[in-house]
Motif scaffolding. Structure first.
Motif, mmCIF file in Angstrom:
data_model
loop_
_atom_site.group_PDB
_atom_site.id
_atom_site.type_symbol
_atom_site.label_atom_id
_atom_site.label_comp_id
_atom_site.label_asym_id
_atom_site.label_seq_id
_atom_site.Cartn_x
_atom_site.Cartn_y
_atom_site.Cartn_z
ATOM 1 N N THR A 271 30.805 49.605 40.683
ATOM 2 C CA THR A 271 31.897 48.816 41.240
ATOM 3 C C THR A 271 32.607 48.028 40.152
ATOM 4 N N ASN B 112 35.837 44.797 39.699
ATOM 5 C CA ASN B 112 36.708 43.775 40.275
ATOM 6 C C ASN B 112 38.135 44.108 39.849
ATOM 7 N N SER C 18 47.229 42.592 45.746
ATOM 8 C CA SER C 18 45.996 43.090 46.361
ATOM 9 C C SER C 18 44.822 42.787 45.448
ATOM 10 N N GLU C 19 43.680 42.440 46.042
ATOM 11 C CA GLU C 19 42.489 42.160 45.242
ATOM 12 C C GLU C 19 41.251 42.719 45.924
ATOM 13 N N ALA C 20 40.323 43.214 45.106
ATOM 14 C CA ALA C 20 39.050 43.729 45.595
ATOM 15 C C ALA C 20 37.973 43.334 44.596
ATOM 16 N N HIS D 105 35.235 47.039 44.144
ATOM 17 C CA HIS D 105 35.849 48.344 44.419
ATOM 18 C C HIS D 105 34.984 49.446 43.804
ATOM 19 N N ILE E 118 44.277 51.732 46.263
ATOM 20 C CA ILE E 118 44.779 50.372 46.467
ATOM 21 C C ILE E 118 46.263 50.392 46.137
ATOM 22 N N ASN F 108 46.297 45.353 53.937
ATOM 23 C CA ASN F 108 45.074 45.747 53.241
ATOM 24 C C ASN F 108 45.085 47.252 53.007
ATOM 25 N N ASP G 170 39.640 49.190 49.966
ATOM 26 C CA ASP G 170 38.742 48.060 50.210
ATOM 27 C C ASP G 170 39.323 46.753 49.685
ATOM 28 N N ALA G 171 40.632 46.708 49.483
ATOM 29 C CA ALA G 171 41.301 45.527 48.939
ATOM 30 C C ALA G 171 41.989 44.720 50.035
ATOM 31 N N THR G 172 42.046 43.419 49.843
ATOM 32 C CA THR G 172 42.775 42.516 50.723
ATOM 33 C C THR G 172 44.170 42.286 50.151
#
Length: 324
Positions: free
Chosen positions: A18, A20, A47-49, A52, A86, A126, A129-131
């Motif tokens: 994973t 960031n 967008s941030e994850a 990921h 993303i 979203n 898997d990012a917000t």
């Protein structure tokens, strides 16, 4: 032997890793038309994850450009930025007094003062898997242009503020909306995070573009000399992971500008490129009480003293594989 004891447990192998990441799109341009008060550009979507999932492969990195300002119409939208599913949407272009609606985007563009249409929507959602973060541009304001939306706030006269991230090793704010223009001082200021300032009639004084590699929206124009709306700022993508390999990614991974901070390796993409992931080795998990837990290290009890094991292997299908 002290507190040592034998146990029967389940062990499973896994090959995931994973990172960031933040993904910021290009900001929208401000509106521009001679002798017209114009709205500002909206910020690019943010967008941030934090975790990921990646595998060992080369990923295409697309960094969106800022929207281009024009002399006779609604500002252009910024372009999207993307990394492995993303997707951040380009910011919306700023509108005109009463002849052109602002555009929706990651964050929406700002209205002109004579336009009673609904505010331009921020449409960043979203993805993967990012917000995602984005807000509406400012609605109609009497006698002044409205600011574009930012990742952290709706536009008003000033641009909406952006969103801060410390992924680079320091707190930096991205994706601020541009400020609306005015026929008298002061014009709207850009939101924190690279938003450009609006211009003041008659020479568009003080107008600025969105800052490069922030996704900031461009300021709206107001002049009698046919000046274009201000350009939006280009986007940025940043990817980080621990240098100790605890999330499964090796420091031999490549792509972008590579720096180090706080025990993390950081890959910064100010323009499009390729991020090539090298995994940090096969990992394993152990099941304790029906909960799978990572095996980052192991100790063995020798003579009532617990001693670290430098490496360990697991037998999978009669093949011994290194787990750390």
């Amino acid at each position: 032997m002290g507190n040592s004891r034998a146990c029967s447990c389940l062990v499973r192998e896994f090959n995931i890793a994973t990172v960031n990441t933040i993904v910021v799109a290009g900001g929208g341009a401000g509106g521009g038309l001679i002798n017209v008060i114009c709205g500002a550009g909206g910020a690019g979507g943010f967008s941030e994850a934090a975790t990921h999932t990646v595998t060992a492969q080369a990923y295409t990195i697309t960094v969106g450009a800022g929207g281009a300002g024009v002399t006779n119409g609604v500002g252009s939208n910024g372009t999207d930025s993307s990394f492995d599913g993303i997707i951040s949407n380009g910011g919306g272009g700023g509108g005109l007094d009463n002849t052109g609606n602002p555009s929706a985007g990651g964050s929406g563009g700002g209205q002109g003062p004579g336009n009673s249409s609904a505010a331009a929507a921020g449409n960043q959602g979203n993805t993967s898997d990012a917000t995602g973060f984005g807000n509406d541009g400012g609605g109609q304001r009497a006698g002044e242009g409205s600011g574009g939306g930012g990742a952290g706030a709706v536009g008003a006269k000033n641009g909406g503020n952006g969103r801060a991230s410390s992924i680079s090793g320091a707190s930096v704010t991205y994706a601020g909306g541009g400020g609306g223009s005015d026929d008298g001082s002061p014009a709207g200021t850009g939101g924190t995070g690279g938003g450009g300032d609006g211009g003041v009639y008659p020479t568009n004084g003080g107008a600025t573009a969105g800052a490069a590699n922030t996704g900031g929206g461009g300021g709206g124009s107001c002049d009698d000399i046919n000046v274009a709306g201000m350009n939006g700022g280009s986007g940025i993508i940043i990817i980080a992971f621990p240098e100790n390999g605890s999330t499964g990614v090796s420091t031999t991974s490549t792509g972008g500008t590579i720096t180090s901070s706080g025990g993390n390796q950081i890959h910064t993409f100010n323009s499009s490129g390729t991020f090539t992931v090298v995994l940090g080795g096969t990992k394993a998990q152990i099941n304790i009480g029906d909960v799978w837990k990572a095996v980052p290290a192991m100790k063995i009890n020798i003579g009532d003293a617990w001693k670290s094991v430098a490496s360990a292997k697991i037998n999978v299908g009669d093949v011994w594989k290194t787990i750390f």
